[in-house]
Design a protein around this motif. Structure first.
Motif, PDB file in Angstrom:
ATOM      1  N   TYR A  39       0.830  -1.198   0.000  1.00 44.51           N
ATOM      2  CA  TYR A  39       0.000   0.000   0.000  1.00 44.51           C
ATOM      3  C   TYR A  39       0.870   1.255   0.000  1.00 44.51           C
ATOM      4  CZ  TYR A  39      -3.840  -3.069   1.296  1.00 44.51           C
ATOM      5  OH  TYR A  39      -4.787  -4.056   1.304  1.00 44.51           O
ATOM      6  N   LEU A  40       0.577   2.150  -0.919  1.00 44.52           N
ATOM      7  CA  LEU A  40       1.194   3.470  -0.979  1.00 44.52           C
ATOM      8  C   LEU A  40       0.205   4.433  -0.339  1.00 44.52           C
ATOM      9  CD1 LEU A  40       3.541   5.232  -2.105  1.00 44.52           C
ATOM     10  CD2 LEU A  40       2.097   5.597  -4.112  1.00 44.52           C
ATOM     11  N   VAL A  41       0.670   5.241   0.631  1.00 45.07           N
ATOM     12  CA  VAL A  41      -0.207   6.149   1.360  1.00 45.07           C
ATOM     13  C   VAL A  41       0.361   7.556   1.293  1.00 45.07           C
ATOM     14  CG1 VAL A  41      -1.403   6.528   3.538  1.00 45.07           C
ATOM     15  CG2 VAL A  41      -0.660   4.248   2.947  1.00 45.07           C
ATOM     16  N   LYS A  42      -0.531   8.530   1.015  1.00 43.66           N
ATOM     17  CA  LYS A  42      -0.086   9.917   0.867  1.00 43.66           C
ATOM     18  C   LYS A  42      -0.965  10.866   1.672  1.00 43.66           C
ATOM     19  CE  LYS A  42       0.992   9.156  -4.018  1.00 43.66           C
ATOM     20  NZ  LYS A  42       0.666   9.607  -5.384  1.00 43.66           N
ATOM     21  N   CYS A  43      -0.341  11.927   2.166  1.00 47.33           N
ATOM     22  CA  CYS A  43      -1.049  13.079   2.712  1.00 47.33           C
ATOM     23  C   CYS A  43      -0.464  14.281   1.979  1.00 47.33           C
ATOM     24  CB  CYS A  43      -0.857  13.208   4.216  1.00 47.33           C
ATOM     25  SG  CYS A  43      -1.706  14.658   4.904  1.00 47.33           S
ATOM     26  N   PRO A  44      -1.093  14.701   0.872  1.00 49.23           N
ATOM     27  CA  PRO A  44      -0.518  15.740   0.018  1.00 49.23           C
ATOM     28  C   PRO A  44      -0.297  17.085   0.708  1.00 49.23           C
ATOM     29  CG  PRO A  44      -2.376  14.675  -1.068  1.00 49.23           C
ATOM     30  CD  PRO A  44      -2.329  14.170   0.335  1.00 49.23           C
ATOM     31  N   GLU A  45      -1.151  17.433   1.664  1.00 51.34           N
ATOM     32  CA  GLU A  45      -1.024  18.739   2.320  1.00 51.34           C
ATOM     33  C   GLU A  45       0.296  18.892   3.063  1.00 51.34           C
ATOM     34  OE1 GLU A  45      -5.164  18.014   1.372  1.00 51.34           O
ATOM     35  OE2 GLU A  45      -3.736  16.811   2.487  1.00 51.34           O
ATOM     36  N   LEU A  46       0.861  17.784   3.528  1.00 48.21           N
ATOM     37  CA  LEU A  46       2.146  17.826   4.230  1.00 48.21           C
ATOM     38  C   LEU A  46       3.268  17.190   3.410  1.00 48.21           C
ATOM     39  CD1 LEU A  46       0.901  16.995   7.820  1.00 48.21           C
ATOM     40  CD2 LEU A  46       1.891  19.160   7.047  1.00 48.21           C
ATOM     41  N   ASP A  47       2.987  16.813   2.175  1.00 44.65           N
ATOM     42  CA  ASP A  47       3.962  16.145   1.306  1.00 44.65           C
ATOM     43  C   ASP A  47       4.527  14.875   1.948  1.00 44.65           C
ATOM     44  OD1 ASP A  47       3.731  17.996  -0.754  1.00 44.65           O
ATOM     45  OD2 ASP A  47       5.333  19.260   0.022  1.00 44.65           O
ATOM     46  N   VAL A  48       3.653  14.103   2.588  1.00 42.02           N
ATOM     47  CA  VAL A  48       4.070  12.843   3.213  1.00 42.02           C
ATOM     48  C   VAL A  48       3.638  11.693   2.311  1.00 42.02           C
ATOM     49  CG1 VAL A  48       3.791  11.317   5.207  1.00 42.02           C
ATOM     50  CG2 VAL A  48       3.921  13.794   5.537  1.00 42.02           C
ATOM     51  N   VAL A  49       4.592  10.830   1.985  1.00 39.75           N
ATOM     52  CA  VAL A  49       4.331   9.632   1.194  1.00 39.75           C
ATOM     53  C   VAL A  49       5.021   8.472   1.898  1.00 39.75           C
ATOM     54  CG1 VAL A  49       4.614   8.489  -1.037  1.00 39.75           C
ATOM     55  CG2 VAL A  49       4.273  10.973  -0.947  1.00 39.75           C
ATOM     56  N   THR A  50       4.251   7.420   2.194  1.00 40.48           N
ATOM     57  CA  THR A  50       4.822   6.256   2.876  1.00 40.48           C
ATOM     58  C   THR A  50       4.315   4.980   2.220  1.00 40.48           C
ATOM     59  OG1 THR A  50       3.047   6.135   4.524  1.00 40.48           O
ATOM     60  CG2 THR A  50       4.954   7.492   5.075  1.00 40.48           C
ATOM     61  N   TRP A  51       4.801   3.850   2.717  1.00 40.23           N
ATOM     62  CA  TRP A  51       4.506   2.548   2.146  1.00 40.23           C
ATOM     63  C   TRP A  51       4.306   1.546   3.275  1.00 40.23           C
ATOM     64  CZ3 TRP A  51       3.577   0.518  -2.532  1.00 40.23           C
ATOM     65  CH2 TRP A  51       3.706  -0.860  -2.688  1.00 40.23           C
ATOM     66  N   GLY A  52       3.455   0.555   3.027  1.00 37.57           N
ATOM     67  CA  GLY A  52       3.287  -0.518   3.988  1.00 37.57           C
ATOM     68  C   GLY A  52       2.947  -1.817   3.306  1.00 37.57           C
ATOM     69  N   ASP A  53       3.367  -2.921   3.908  1.00 37.20           N
ATOM     70  CA  ASP A  53       3.076  -4.239   3.348  1.00 37.20           C
ATOM     71  C   ASP A  53       1.600  -4.590   3.455  1.00 37.20           C
ATOM     72  OD1 ASP A  53       5.704  -4.759   2.610  1.00 37.20           O
ATOM     73  OD2 ASP A  53       6.200  -5.535   4.593  1.00 37.20           O
ATOM     74  N   ASP A  54       0.931  -4.073   4.504  1.00 34.38           N
ATOM     75  CA  ASP A  54      -0.506  -4.280   4.646  1.00 34.38           C
ATOM     76  C   ASP A  54      -1.148  -2.958   5.059  1.00 34.38           C
ATOM     77  OD1 ASP A  54      -0.348  -3.993   7.515  1.00 34.38           O
ATOM     78  OD2 ASP A  54       0.249  -6.085   7.652  1.00 34.38           O
ATOM     79  N   TRP A  55      -2.473  -2.954   5.121  1.00 31.62           N
ATOM     80  CA  TRP A  55      -3.220  -1.725   5.395  1.00 31.62           C
ATOM     81  C   TRP A  55      -2.784  -1.093   6.717  1.00 31.62           C
ATOM     82  CZ3 TRP A  55      -7.040   0.946   2.727  1.00 31.62           C
ATOM     83  CH2 TRP A  55      -7.737   1.911   3.461  1.00 31.62           C
ATOM     84  N   ASP A  56      -2.753  -1.887   7.779  1.00 29.91           N
ATOM     85  CA  ASP A  56      -2.407  -1.353   9.100  1.00 29.91           C
ATOM     86  C   ASP A  56      -0.998  -0.779   9.133  1.00 29.91           C
ATOM     87  OD1 ASP A  56      -4.910  -1.993  10.115  1.00 29.91           O
ATOM     88  OD2 ASP A  56      -4.265  -3.966  10.818  1.00 29.91           O
TER      89      ASP A  56
END
Length: 109
Positions: A39-56
């Motif tokens: 899973y690729l997860v983003k919060c554009p307002e803070l320019d945060v991009v992270t990754w995880g093997d599962d949802w949690d």
């Protein structure tokens, strides 16, 4: 010979508006990619991009990233008040929340 590969992608988007003056909007975008099996997860307002093997794992990684970026932006602003960053109001709000559970609630996670 031509072969085709099916790729499935799941996208999830949360948009939350906080009633401040002026209002702040926080967006969370979560994309599952079966090719990369994560899973690729983003919060554009803070320019945060992270990754995880599962949802949690992806959500926890995003929460950590949002908190870290917010604290860093506020500390930088405190040391150099003339430095301007469009993410600063969002960062100050996140820092005032005071913890991961409050951040999770604001982001709708």
């Amino acid at each position: 010979m031509i072969t085709a590969t099916e790729v499935q992608t799941l996208e999830f988007r949360i948009v939350r508006q906080v009633k401040t003056d002026p209002p702040l909007t926080f967006t969370v975008e979560i994309t599952y990619d079966s090719e990369d099996d994560g899973y690729l997860v983003k919060c554009p307002e803070l320019d945060v991009v992270t990754w995880g093997d599962d949802w949690d794992d992806a959500v926890e990684s995003l929460l950590d990233g949002v908190e870290l970026v917010a604290e860093s932006l506020v500390e930088t602003h405190n040391r150099s008040p003339n430095l301007q960053d469009p993410r600063l109001r969002h960062a100050q709000f996140i820092v005032r929340l005071g913890g991961e559970e409050a951040i999770r609630k604001i982001l709708g996670l």
